[in-house]
Design a protein around this motif. Structure first.
Motif, PDB file in Angstrom:
ATOM      1  N   ILE A  95       6.918  11.221   6.784  1.00  0.00           N
ATOM      2  CA  ILE A  95       5.900  10.966   5.772  1.00  0.00           C
ATOM      3  C   ILE A  95       4.490  11.180   6.318  1.00  0.00           C
ATOM      4  O   ILE A  95       3.651  11.787   5.664  1.00  0.00           O
ATOM      5  CB  ILE A  95       6.048   9.536   5.200  1.00  0.00           C
ATOM      6  CG1 ILE A  95       7.346   9.434   4.388  1.00  0.00           C
ATOM      7  CG2 ILE A  95       4.861   9.167   4.311  1.00  0.00           C
ATOM      8  CD1 ILE A  95       7.694   8.033   3.970  1.00  0.00           C
ATOM      9  N   ARG A  96       4.248  10.696   7.578  1.00  0.00           N
ATOM     10  CA  ARG A  96       2.863  10.742   8.058  1.00  0.00           C
ATOM     11  C   ARG A  96       2.507  11.990   8.844  1.00  0.00           C
ATOM     12  O   ARG A  96       1.335  12.293   9.019  1.00  0.00           O
ATOM     13  CB  ARG A  96       2.562   9.485   8.863  1.00  0.00           C
ATOM     14  CG  ARG A  96       2.046   8.376   7.933  1.00  0.00           C
ATOM     15  CD  ARG A  96       1.853   7.112   8.672  1.00  0.00           C
ATOM     16  NE  ARG A  96       3.111   6.719   9.299  1.00  0.00           N
ATOM     17  CZ  ARG A  96       3.332   5.521   9.836  1.00  0.00           C
ATOM     18  NH1 ARG A  96       2.376   4.645   9.872  1.00  0.00           N
ATOM     19  NH2 ARG A  96       4.495   5.219  10.363  1.00  0.00           N
ATOM     20  N   LEU A 109       4.947  15.838   6.327  1.00  0.00           N
ATOM     21  CA  LEU A 109       4.468  16.126   4.967  1.00  0.00           C
ATOM     22  C   LEU A 109       3.012  16.592   4.926  1.00  0.00           C
ATOM     23  O   LEU A 109       2.717  17.628   4.332  1.00  0.00           O
ATOM     24  CB  LEU A 109       4.666  14.909   4.054  1.00  0.00           C
ATOM     25  CG  LEU A 109       6.049  14.710   3.445  1.00  0.00           C
ATOM     26  CD1 LEU A 109       6.028  13.596   2.421  1.00  0.00           C
ATOM     27  CD2 LEU A 109       6.573  15.995   2.811  1.00  0.00           C
TER      28      LEU A 109
END
Lengths: 300, 300
Positions: free
Chosen positions: B203-204, B207
């Motif tokens: 996610i960090r 993405l």
């Protein structure tokens, strides 16, 4: 030393997250592609009767499809369609990509944008537009043909309906193919072209003998994608059928045959069998084309 | 990816030794093809301003008669003589396209990351399976899907349209290629040493670094769902669930079978309204379309 000791642990730790990341998509793929396919094969082995409901009938539906001249004439039609449409589309796409890549034509960015625009137009709308444009008697293209001294051209007559659909599909897809080939051509290092120029090669030689071979992998991919699309031809003929019902028959293409058999006539089992036969044909054509390009590649 | 950066500048045209005659001839050919591509879109724009009599009775490529664009647009908000309501179809299409495409992008990003950054048992075989499904005809999936839906009660359900739209094979392939190229392994290792979880890293780090790739997949899937015709045609029988493509085709059937010929201007205006959002999207975000297709083609 520490890294050496950690290695097996890390690789085992790195196994499961990969599978977890991939799992949601694989689940969807299974639910919405594999399950329906398996179910279609299952369904195709049954025949529904008015009395007694669904009965196992083995390969009876396949025998019906195999003996259906309507189905096979549709298959012949899309093969003929593909044999003309795919090379013409890709040849046009490559020609324009090469012209733009060499910078021969001014405002090439503008033209590239224009050519790509049909990608944003649904096949349904494209077919509706072209139906009006090609309308016998009224449409501007029929009037244009008359002005050229070609007489009253009926673009939807049985002799011209296939070329008409080819025209529409070329309109829809040339720009998309051109865009991909253009980006492939752009990736050829400048030095390659310059070296060829130093040796006195003409533009034509550079494009055909140097650049074309270098983008063959992209062209092969595009031939596959275009051919698979051509064999599934559905939207354009089904919309044209609304305008010119006499031009498009029940089994004009195999996809129309599948749709009309299953959804139109409610013979789901027979439709499923036809869908599977079509899938097998597309698979065979793909594998055959793949083998052919492989062999030609090795021969070189 | 890396090859793309090699040729930033073009080889100057004069080095090719192209004669002015060739240049003019090719420019004319390009212009002619540009006219061929633009003409139908121009026709759509012009004829959306006409009433039914003038669509047939006047020259297709120029304005004529009363300017009825606004009343044509207003007619889109009314129940179109039993064919359904265009505005509802527009709303449906947006819903299917947005939810389907966002879902497809997320699932593709997860799976692309999984295939790109992890090796797990069977990962190669699984990716090969994914690539193979690129060749599976949509026709032979839509009908089986319908058969399965009939069993599980997904016929005439919006999920029957949205869920299959979330499966994007091209999306996975693009995301894998993109993640391979733009998410450095060192960064992932560093984050692991800092104690970040695998999902947290995705996610960090992964993405944010792949935003251009995500945009491309999002746009390609929006276009794919927006323009999809066969699947919604097969699974929806209620016209309140239709997307624009199926709605327009039912409208064209009603308009062309004669009894409701007054629908013709609505059909044409509806076509224009269907096409405009995608053309706008494409013009604004053009670079993502180009970039994405490059990666797709070089992988293939």
């Amino acid at each position: 030393m520490p890294t050496h000791g950690r290695r097996p642990r890390r690789s085992s730790r790195r196994q499961w997250p990969g599978a977890v990341f991939v799992a949601p998509h694989m689940l969807m793929l299974a639910l919405f592609m594999l399950v329906p396919t398996v179910y279609a094969v299952y369904t195709s082995l049954f025949t529904s009767r008015l009395i007694g409901g669904n009965r196992f009938s083995g390969l009876a539906n396949y025998v019906t499809v195999m003996h259906s001249t309507v189905f096979w004439s549709g298959v012949g039609r899309v093969l003929l369609f593909a044999v003309i449409q795919v090379p013409v589309t890709i040849a046009l796409a490559f020609a324009f990509a090469a012209i733009f890549d060499a910078g021969i034509v001014p405002f090439s960015r503008f033209f590239r944008t224009i050519f790509f625009m049909p990608f944003a137009v649904p096949g349904v709308v494209a077919s509706v537009m072209w139906s009006f444009l090609l309308l016998p008697g009224f449409g501007p293209y029929a009037e244009f043909a008359k002005a050229l001294g070609l007489g009253n051209v009926n673009f939807f007559s049985s002799g011209l309906i296939l070329p008409t659909i080819i025209l529409i599909v070329i309109w829809e897809w040339t720009g998309y193919n051109m865009t991909i080939l253009f980006t492939s051509l752009k990736s050829i290092p400048r030095e390659v072209t310059e070296a060829a120029i130093m040796e006195g090669a003409s533009l034509w030689t550079i494009i055909v003998r140097i650049k074309l071979p270098m983008v063959i992998p992209s062209i092969v991919t595009l031939v596959f994608l275009n051919a698979v699309g051509a064999l599934q031809l559905f939207t354009e003929p089904s919309i044209l059928a609304a305008f010119q019902p006499q031009a498009i028959s029940f089994g004009f293409t195999p996809s129309l045959f599948v749709y009309n058999t299953a959804v139109g006539s409610g013979q789901y089992n027979l439709g499923a069998a036809a869908a599977i036969v079509l899938a097998v044909i597309i698979g065979l054509v793909s594998v055959g084309a793949f083998a052919l390009t492989r062999r030609r590649g090795e021969a070189k | 990816m890396t090859r793309q950066k090699v040729a930033p500048e073009q080889v100057p045209l004069r080095l090719y030794g192209v004669t002015p005659v060739t240049r003019i001839a090719l420019t004319i050919a390009t212009c002619l093809f540009g006219v061929f591509i633009l003409a139908p879109l121009l026709w759509l724009l012009i004829n959306a301003t006409k009433n039914q009599a003038n669509v047939y009775g006047s020259f297709g490529f120029w304005f004529s008669g009363p300017f009825t664009l606004f009343s044509n647009i207003r007619a889109l908000g009314q129940d179109i003589s039993g064919a359904g309501i265009f505005v509802v179809w527009l709303k449906n299409t947006m819903l299917y396209a947005v939810v389907g495409a966002v879902g497809a992008t997320l699932l593709s990003a997860l799976a692309g990351y999984g295939f790109s950054r992890y090796r797990f048992r069977g990962s190669n075989a699984l990716f090969f399976l994914v690539m193979a499904t690129l060749l599976v005809p949509i026709t032979s999936i839509a009908l089986p899907l319908f058969l399965v839906y009939a069993k599980v009660g997904l016929v005439n359900s919006i999920w029957g349209m949205i869920l299959p739209s979330m499966v994007s094979i091209v999306g996975i392939v693009l995301m894998r290629t993109f993640m391979d190229a733009s998410v450095p392994n060192d960064l992932i290792e560093a984050a692991r040493l800092d104690g970040a979880s695998e999902l947290g890293i995705f996610i960090r780090i992964a993405l944010p670094l792949s935003v251009p790739g995500l945009m491309t997949v999002l746009l390609l899937t929006v276009v794919a769902v927006w323009n999809n015709y066969f699947l919604p045609l097969v699974i929806f029988s209620k016209n309140s669930l239709y997307p624009l493509t199926v709605g327009l085709s039912s409208l064209s059937q009603a308009a062309e079978t004669g009894s409701k010929a007054d629908l013709v201007p609505i059909l044409i205006t509806g076509g224009l309204v269907t096409v405009l959002p995608l053309i706008a999207l494409f013009l604004i975000l053009e670079r993502y379309f180009r970039g994405g297709m490059l990666q797709g083609s070089t992988t293939g």
